[in-house]
Design a protein around this motif. Structure first.
Motif, PDB file in Angstrom:
ATOM      1  N   GLY A 421     -46.578   7.354  -1.976  1.00  0.00           N
ATOM      2  CA  GLY A 421     -46.230   7.867  -3.295  1.00  0.00           C
ATOM      3  C   GLY A 421     -47.365   7.720  -4.284  1.00  0.00           C
ATOM      4  O   GLY A 421     -47.375   8.375  -5.331  1.00  0.00           O
ATOM      5  N   ARG A 422     -48.319   6.868  -3.964  1.00  0.00           N
ATOM      6  CA  ARG A 422     -49.474   6.644  -4.831  1.00  0.00           C
ATOM      7  C   ARG A 422     -50.694   7.399  -4.340  1.00  0.00           C
ATOM      8  O   ARG A 422     -51.578   7.737  -5.117  1.00  0.00           O
ATOM      9  N   GLY A 423     -50.754   7.627  -3.013  1.00  0.00           N
ATOM     10  CA  GLY A 423     -51.853   8.386  -2.439  1.00  0.00           C
ATOM     11  C   GLY A 423     -52.918   7.510  -1.822  1.00  0.00           C
ATOM     12  O   GLY A 423     -53.224   6.431  -2.340  1.00  0.00           O
ATOM     13  N   THR A 424     -53.460   7.944  -0.689  1.00  0.00           N
ATOM     14  CA  THR A 424     -54.571   7.253  -0.043  1.00  0.00           C
ATOM     15  C   THR A 424     -55.292   8.238   0.867  1.00  0.00           C
ATOM     16  O   THR A 424     -54.650   9.057   1.526  1.00  0.00           O
ATOM     17  N   PRO A 425     -56.624   8.190   0.926  1.00  0.00           N
ATOM     18  CA  PRO A 425     -57.371   9.165   1.725  1.00  0.00           C
ATOM     19  C   PRO A 425     -57.682   8.718   3.141  1.00  0.00           C
ATOM     20  O   PRO A 425     -58.206   9.494   3.928  1.00  0.00           O
ATOM     21  N   PHE A 426     -57.373   7.468   3.510  1.00  0.00           N
ATOM     22  CA  PHE A 426     -57.857   6.927   4.776  1.00  0.00           C
ATOM     23  C   PHE A 426     -57.199   7.633   5.977  1.00  0.00           C
ATOM     24  O   PHE A 426     -56.190   8.313   5.875  1.00  0.00           O
ATOM     25  N   GLY A 427     -57.800   7.424   7.138  1.00  0.00           N
ATOM     26  CA  GLY A 427     -57.212   7.897   8.380  1.00  0.00           C
ATOM     27  C   GLY A 427     -57.593   6.976   9.509  1.00  0.00           C
ATOM     28  O   GLY A 427     -58.707   6.440   9.549  1.00  0.00           O
ATOM     29  N   ALA A 428     -56.675   6.767  10.441  1.00  0.00           N
ATOM     30  CA  ALA A 428     -56.994   6.023  11.651  1.00  0.00           C
ATOM     31  C   ALA A 428     -57.813   6.916  12.579  1.00  0.00           C
ATOM     32  O   ALA A 428     -58.121   8.057  12.253  1.00  0.00           O
ATOM     33  N   TYR A 429     -58.145   6.414  13.769  1.00  0.00           N
ATOM     34  CA  TYR A 429     -58.926   7.236  14.696  1.00  0.00           C
ATOM     35  C   TYR A 429     -58.058   8.224  15.462  1.00  0.00           C
ATOM     36  O   TYR A 429     -58.565   9.026  16.251  1.00  0.00           O
ATOM     37  N   VAL A 430     -56.742   8.183  15.222  1.00  0.00           N
ATOM     38  CA  VAL A 430     -55.856   9.259  15.658  1.00  0.00           C
ATOM     39  C   VAL A 430     -55.443  10.028  14.402  1.00  0.00           C
ATOM     40  O   VAL A 430     -55.515   9.493  13.288  1.00  0.00           O
ATOM     41  N   PRO A 431     -55.026  11.297  14.528  1.00  0.00           N
ATOM     42  CA  PRO A 431     -54.614  12.040  13.341  1.00  0.00           C
ATOM     43  C   PRO A 431     -53.576  11.267  12.533  1.00  0.00           C
ATOM     44  O   PRO A 431     -52.631  10.700  13.088  1.00  0.00           O
ATOM     45  N   THR A 432     -53.780  11.217  11.225  1.00  0.00           N
ATOM     46  CA  THR A 432     -52.939  10.421  10.322  1.00  0.00           C
ATOM     47  C   THR A 432     -52.379  11.363   9.270  1.00  0.00           C
ATOM     48  O   THR A 432     -53.069  11.732   8.321  1.00  0.00           O
ATOM     49  N   MET A 433     -51.142  11.750   9.460  1.00  0.00           N
ATOM     50  CA  MET A 433     -50.520  12.814   8.669  1.00  0.00           C
ATOM     51  C   MET A 433     -49.873  12.206   7.429  1.00  0.00           C
ATOM     52  O   MET A 433     -48.918  11.436   7.525  1.00  0.00           O
ATOM     53  N   LYS A 434     -50.384  12.546   6.244  1.00  0.00           N
ATOM     54  CA  LYS A 434     -49.907  11.965   4.984  1.00  0.00           C
ATOM     55  C   LYS A 434     -48.707  12.756   4.451  1.00  0.00           C
ATOM     56  O   LYS A 434     -48.782  13.970   4.259  1.00  0.00           O
ATOM     57  N   VAL A 435     -47.633  12.033   4.196  1.00  0.00           N
ATOM     58  CA  VAL A 435     -46.390  12.635   3.717  1.00  0.00           C
ATOM     59  C   VAL A 435     -46.134  12.122   2.302  1.00  0.00           C
ATOM     60  O   VAL A 435     -45.888  10.926   2.102  1.00  0.00           O
ATOM     61  N   ALA A 436     -46.222  13.009   1.320  1.00  0.00           N
ATOM     62  CA  ALA A 436     -46.063  12.625  -0.082  1.00  0.00           C
ATOM     63  C   ALA A 436     -44.599  12.391  -0.409  1.00  0.00           C
ATOM     64  O   ALA A 436     -43.721  13.168  -0.009  1.00  0.00           O
ATOM     65  N   THR A 437     -44.328  11.340  -1.173  1.00  0.00           N
ATOM     66  CA  THR A 437     -42.951  11.030  -1.564  1.00  0.00           C
ATOM     67  C   THR A 437     -42.498  11.845  -2.769  1.00  0.00           C
ATOM     68  O   THR A 437     -41.313  11.974  -3.017  1.00  0.00           O
ATOM     69  N   ASN A 438     -43.454  12.384  -3.533  1.00  0.00           N
ATOM     70  CA  ASN A 438     -43.108  13.139  -4.736  1.00  0.00           C
ATOM     71  C   ASN A 438     -44.058  14.329  -4.890  1.00  0.00           C
ATOM     72  O   ASN A 438     -45.196  14.294  -4.417  1.00  0.00           O
ATOM     73  N   THR A 439     -43.567  15.350  -5.541  1.00  0.00           N
ATOM     74  CA  THR A 439     -44.334  16.591  -5.665  1.00  0.00           C
ATOM     75  C   THR A 439     -45.578  16.406  -6.521  1.00  0.00           C
ATOM     76  O   THR A 439     -46.611  17.046  -6.282  1.00  0.00           O
ATOM     77  N   GLN A 440     -45.516  15.512  -7.509  1.00  0.00           N
ATOM     78  CA  GLN A 440     -46.669  15.310  -8.392  1.00  0.00           C
ATOM     79  C   GLN A 440     -47.889  14.834  -7.614  1.00  0.00           C
ATOM     80  O   GLN A 440     -48.999  15.361  -7.801  1.00  0.00           O
ATOM     81  N   ILE A 441     -47.715  13.848  -6.718  1.00  0.00           N
ATOM     82  CA  ILE A 441     -48.880  13.347  -5.975  1.00  0.00           C
ATOM     83  C   ILE A 441     -49.320  14.373  -4.938  1.00  0.00           C
ATOM     84  O   ILE A 441     -50.507  14.498  -4.626  1.00  0.00           O
ATOM     85  N   PHE A 442     -48.381  15.146  -4.390  1.00  0.00           N
ATOM     86  CA  PHE A 442     -48.745  16.190  -3.434  1.00  0.00           C
ATOM     87  C   PHE A 442     -49.626  17.246  -4.094  1.00  0.00           C
ATOM     88  O   PHE A 442     -50.627  17.681  -3.521  1.00  0.00           O
TER      89      PHE A 442
END
Length: 500
Positions: A421-442
Motif C-alpha cells: 500500500g506504500r509502494g516498493t520497487p525491489f524484486g527478488a531473483y524470481v519475478p515479483t509481481m506487485k499488487v497495489a492495495t489502493n488505486t492512488q499508489i497504483f
C-alpha cells in the motif's frame, strides 16, 4: 457545509468489530448515518480506524473479528483509534491447543495452462534465466565485468529472459549454521527451475569453496551448471565469458510449452502495508491461493513475525495434529529468536505501516494472513527448504522484504506475489509481481506496480479475481513484471537465522 456522508464511506470488516476503516480521509464533524449516527470527533486519515462505540480503558479493540490490542484510555464513539490510544496484547511465548476449524472456500477445477519451461528433472520454470552465483561476495565486481562482455556479444540474450548476478556480501568469515544458511540458499538458486543456465563463481580461498559447494549440491546437469574458481585461471573474466557462451549455446534449444496450473508454486508476500492491505490486496492473494490449490498447485506463506497475533487462525487450519505442532514450533521458536537478542516480539509494524493506518502487530498480522486464503496448511518448511507437498505451506522466514522474498524463491516458488500500500520497487531473483492495495499508489507508482487490487473497493471479488488469474498466467507465460522491466533482481540471505 453538509458533512453528512453515507455509511459506505466506512468499512466494518466483521460483525463483531467495534471499529471501522475510513475508505477516504474524514474531516472532524462528519456525520455517518449507520444504524446509529456517528460523528467523527477529529480528522481521520484514509485507511485508519474510527470507534463505532464508546470504549473503556483496557477494553479490547476488535477488527477482523479478533482483538488487535486494548485501549490505553477511555475512547469515545467517533474517535480516531491509532497508536496514541491502543496497545498490543502480545508479549512472549504462548501455549496452544489443537482446535481444528477448517472452512475452505472451494473453486472449480478449470483446464487452464501457462507457457513454461519443462526441465530435464521434470520441474517447471516460468523463466529461462542465466544466473551467475558467486560463492563469496568479494568477486561480485568481476562477475559484473563478465556480464558486460557477455551482453555485448548477445544484446538480445537469445532464449534467456534475464541475466542476473546474485550479489551478496557473504561466503567467508562465516561459521556453523550461518555459513550453512548461505550455502544452502545459494544452492537453492542454482537448482531453481527458472534457471536455464548457471555459472557458480568462486574466488578460491573463501569458506564457501567451490569444491565444498559442489559436494553439497549433489548431482547436477553439467550442460546447465558450470563452475569457475578465479584464483585458478589467468583471466577469470575471459574464462567466465567462455563458460557463459557454453550455457548460451545449450539454452538455444529451450522453448516454452503449455503447462497446467497445477505446476505453479506461488510465494505470498506483503510489504509497505497500509490500512487497505487486509481489505483488498491480501484477500485477493488469499482468493488466488485457494483457486490455485483447487487446480492442484501450491502456495507458500512466510514472514513469521507477521503471523504473531494471528497464529491461532493458521493453527486451526492445520491438516493434522503434526502440522499443528510444527506451526507451534515455528511461532514460538521465532519468538525465542527475538527474545534471545533482548528484543520484544511485538515491535512491528514499521513507521510506514502506521502512517498507512496499521496500529499494532495483531492489526498487521490479521491483515497479512489474509494472503493465505482458507485452505488447509499442509506443511511447515525450514528456512532454505523446498516445497514438498501440494497445497499451502508455511515457511520459516523474517519480515524483511528481500530476505523473505528470497526465501520464497529458495522454496522453488517460480513467482512471488507482493502486496503493498506504500509502494516498493525491489524484486527478488524470481519475478515479483506487485499488487497495489489502493488505486492512488497504483496510479502514482505505475512503474513499480503490476496489478491494482484497489478495484475491490468498487468491484466484486469474482471479477477482480478473474482478471488477476489472467494476469498471473500472462506473467507465468513470459510477460515481464515491473521489477524485471526495471532490471531489478536481487537476493538477500538471512544471517543468524533461526532453525525449527
Amino acid at each position: 457545509m453538509d458533512r453528512t456522508t453515507k455509511a459506505s464511506d466506512l468499512l466494518k470488516l466483521n460483525s463483531e468489530d467495534n471499529v471501522a476503516v475510513a475508505l477516504h480521509p474524514i474531516t472532524a464533524g462528519t456525520v455517518f448515518q449507520t444504524p446509529q449516527s456517528i460523528t467523527a470527533n477529529m480528522d481521520i486519515p484514509q485507511g485508519h480506524k474510527i470507534a463505532l462505540c464508546s470504549l473503556k480503558k483496557g477494553d479490547n479493540i476488535i477488527k477482523y473479528g479478533y482483538p488487535i490490542g486494548h485501549a490505553l484510555e477511555d475512547i469515545k464513539m467517533g474517535d480516531w483509534i491509532h497508536t496514541h490510544n491502543i496497545k498490543t496484547n502480545l508479549s512472549g511465548e504462548l501455549s496452544y491447543t489443537y482446535q481444528p476449524d477448517l472452512r475452505p472456500v472451494n473453486y472449480e477445477k478449470r483446464a487452464l495452462t501457462f507457457d513454461g519451461y519443462r526441465r530435464a528433472n521434470n520441474k517447471v520454470g516460468i523463466r529461462n534465466d542465466l544466473l551467475i552465483v558467486p560463492t563469496v561476495g568479494c568477486i561480485n565486481g568481476m562477475a559484473e565485468l563478465m556480464i558486460q562482455k557477455f551482453k555485448n556479444n548477445h544484446p538480445d540474450l537469445g532464449t534467456f529472459d534475464n541475466v542476473t548476478i546474485l550479489k551478496h556480501p557473504y561466503g567467508c568469515s562465516q561459521l556453523g549454521k550461518d555459513h550453512k544458511n548461505t550455502q544452502k540458499v545459494l544452492i537453492d538458486a542454482v537448482q531453481h527451475p527458472n534457471a536455464g543456465g548457471v555459472l557458480v563463481f568462486g574466488l578460491g580461498c573463501e569458506n564457501n569453496t567451490v569444491k565444498e559447494f559442489k559436494q553439497s549440491l549433489g548431482e547436477y546437469d553439467s550442460s546447465r551448471i558450470k563452475f569457475l574458481v578465479a584464483q585458478e585461471v589467468d583471466d577469470e573474466v575471459e574464462a567466465g565469458v567462455q563458460l557463459l557462451e557454453e550455457l548460451y549455446l545449450t539454452a538455444q534449444e529451450d522453448s516454452r510449452e503449455p503447462i497446467p496450473l497445477s505446476e505453479l508454486t506461488i510465494g505470498l508476500k506483503c510489504g509497505g502495508s497500509d490500512g487497505f492491505s487486509g481489505i483488498t490486496a491480501n484477500p485477493l492473494l488469499g482468493a488466488f491461493s485457494d483457486f490455485l490449490i483447487a487446480q492442484g498447485g501450491s502456495s507458500v506463506l512466510t514472514e513469521v513475525p507477521e503471523m504473531f497475533g494471528a497464529e491461532q487462525v493458521l493453527m486451526a487450519r492445520a491438516k493434522d495434529e503434526q502440522v499443528f505442532e510444527d506451526i507451534v514450533h515455528l511461532i514460538n521458536d521465532f519468538k525465542e529468536y527475538f527474545l534471545s537478542f533482548g528484543e520484544p516480539v511485538y515491535e512491528n509494524p514499521s513507521p510506514g505501516n502506521k502512517d498507512g493506518g496499521i496500529t499494532t502487530l495483531e492489526d498487521k498480522s490479521l491483515g497479512c494472513t489474509q494472503k493465505s486464503g482458507t485452505s488447509a496448511v499442509v506443511d511447515v518448511l525450514h528456512y532454505g527448504d523446498k516445497v514438498k507437498e501440494k497445497g499451502l505451506s508455511l515457511l520459516e522466514g523474517p519480515g524483511n522484504d528481500l530476505v523473505a522474498a528470497s526465501a520464497l524463491a529458495s522454496a522453488d516458488c517460480q513467482l512471488v506475489l507482493f502486496t503493498t500500500g506504500r509502494g516498493t520497487p525491489f524484486g527478488a531473483y524470481v519475478p515479483t509481481m506487485k499488487v497495489a492495495t489502493n488505486t492512488q499508489i497504483f496510479d502514482k507508482k505505475g512503474h513499480w506496480m503490476d496489478f491494482n487490487a484497489g478495484r475491490l473497493l468498487n468491484e466484486p471479488m469474482e471479477v477482480v479475481l478473474e482478471d488477476f488469474i489472467q494476469s498471473i498466467i500472462a506473467v507465468a507465460s513470459g510477460q515481464q513484471t515491473r521489477n524485471e522491466s526495471n532490471d531489478v533482481r536481487e537476493i538477500a540471505i538471512f544471517k543468524n537465522g533461526v532453525t525449527l
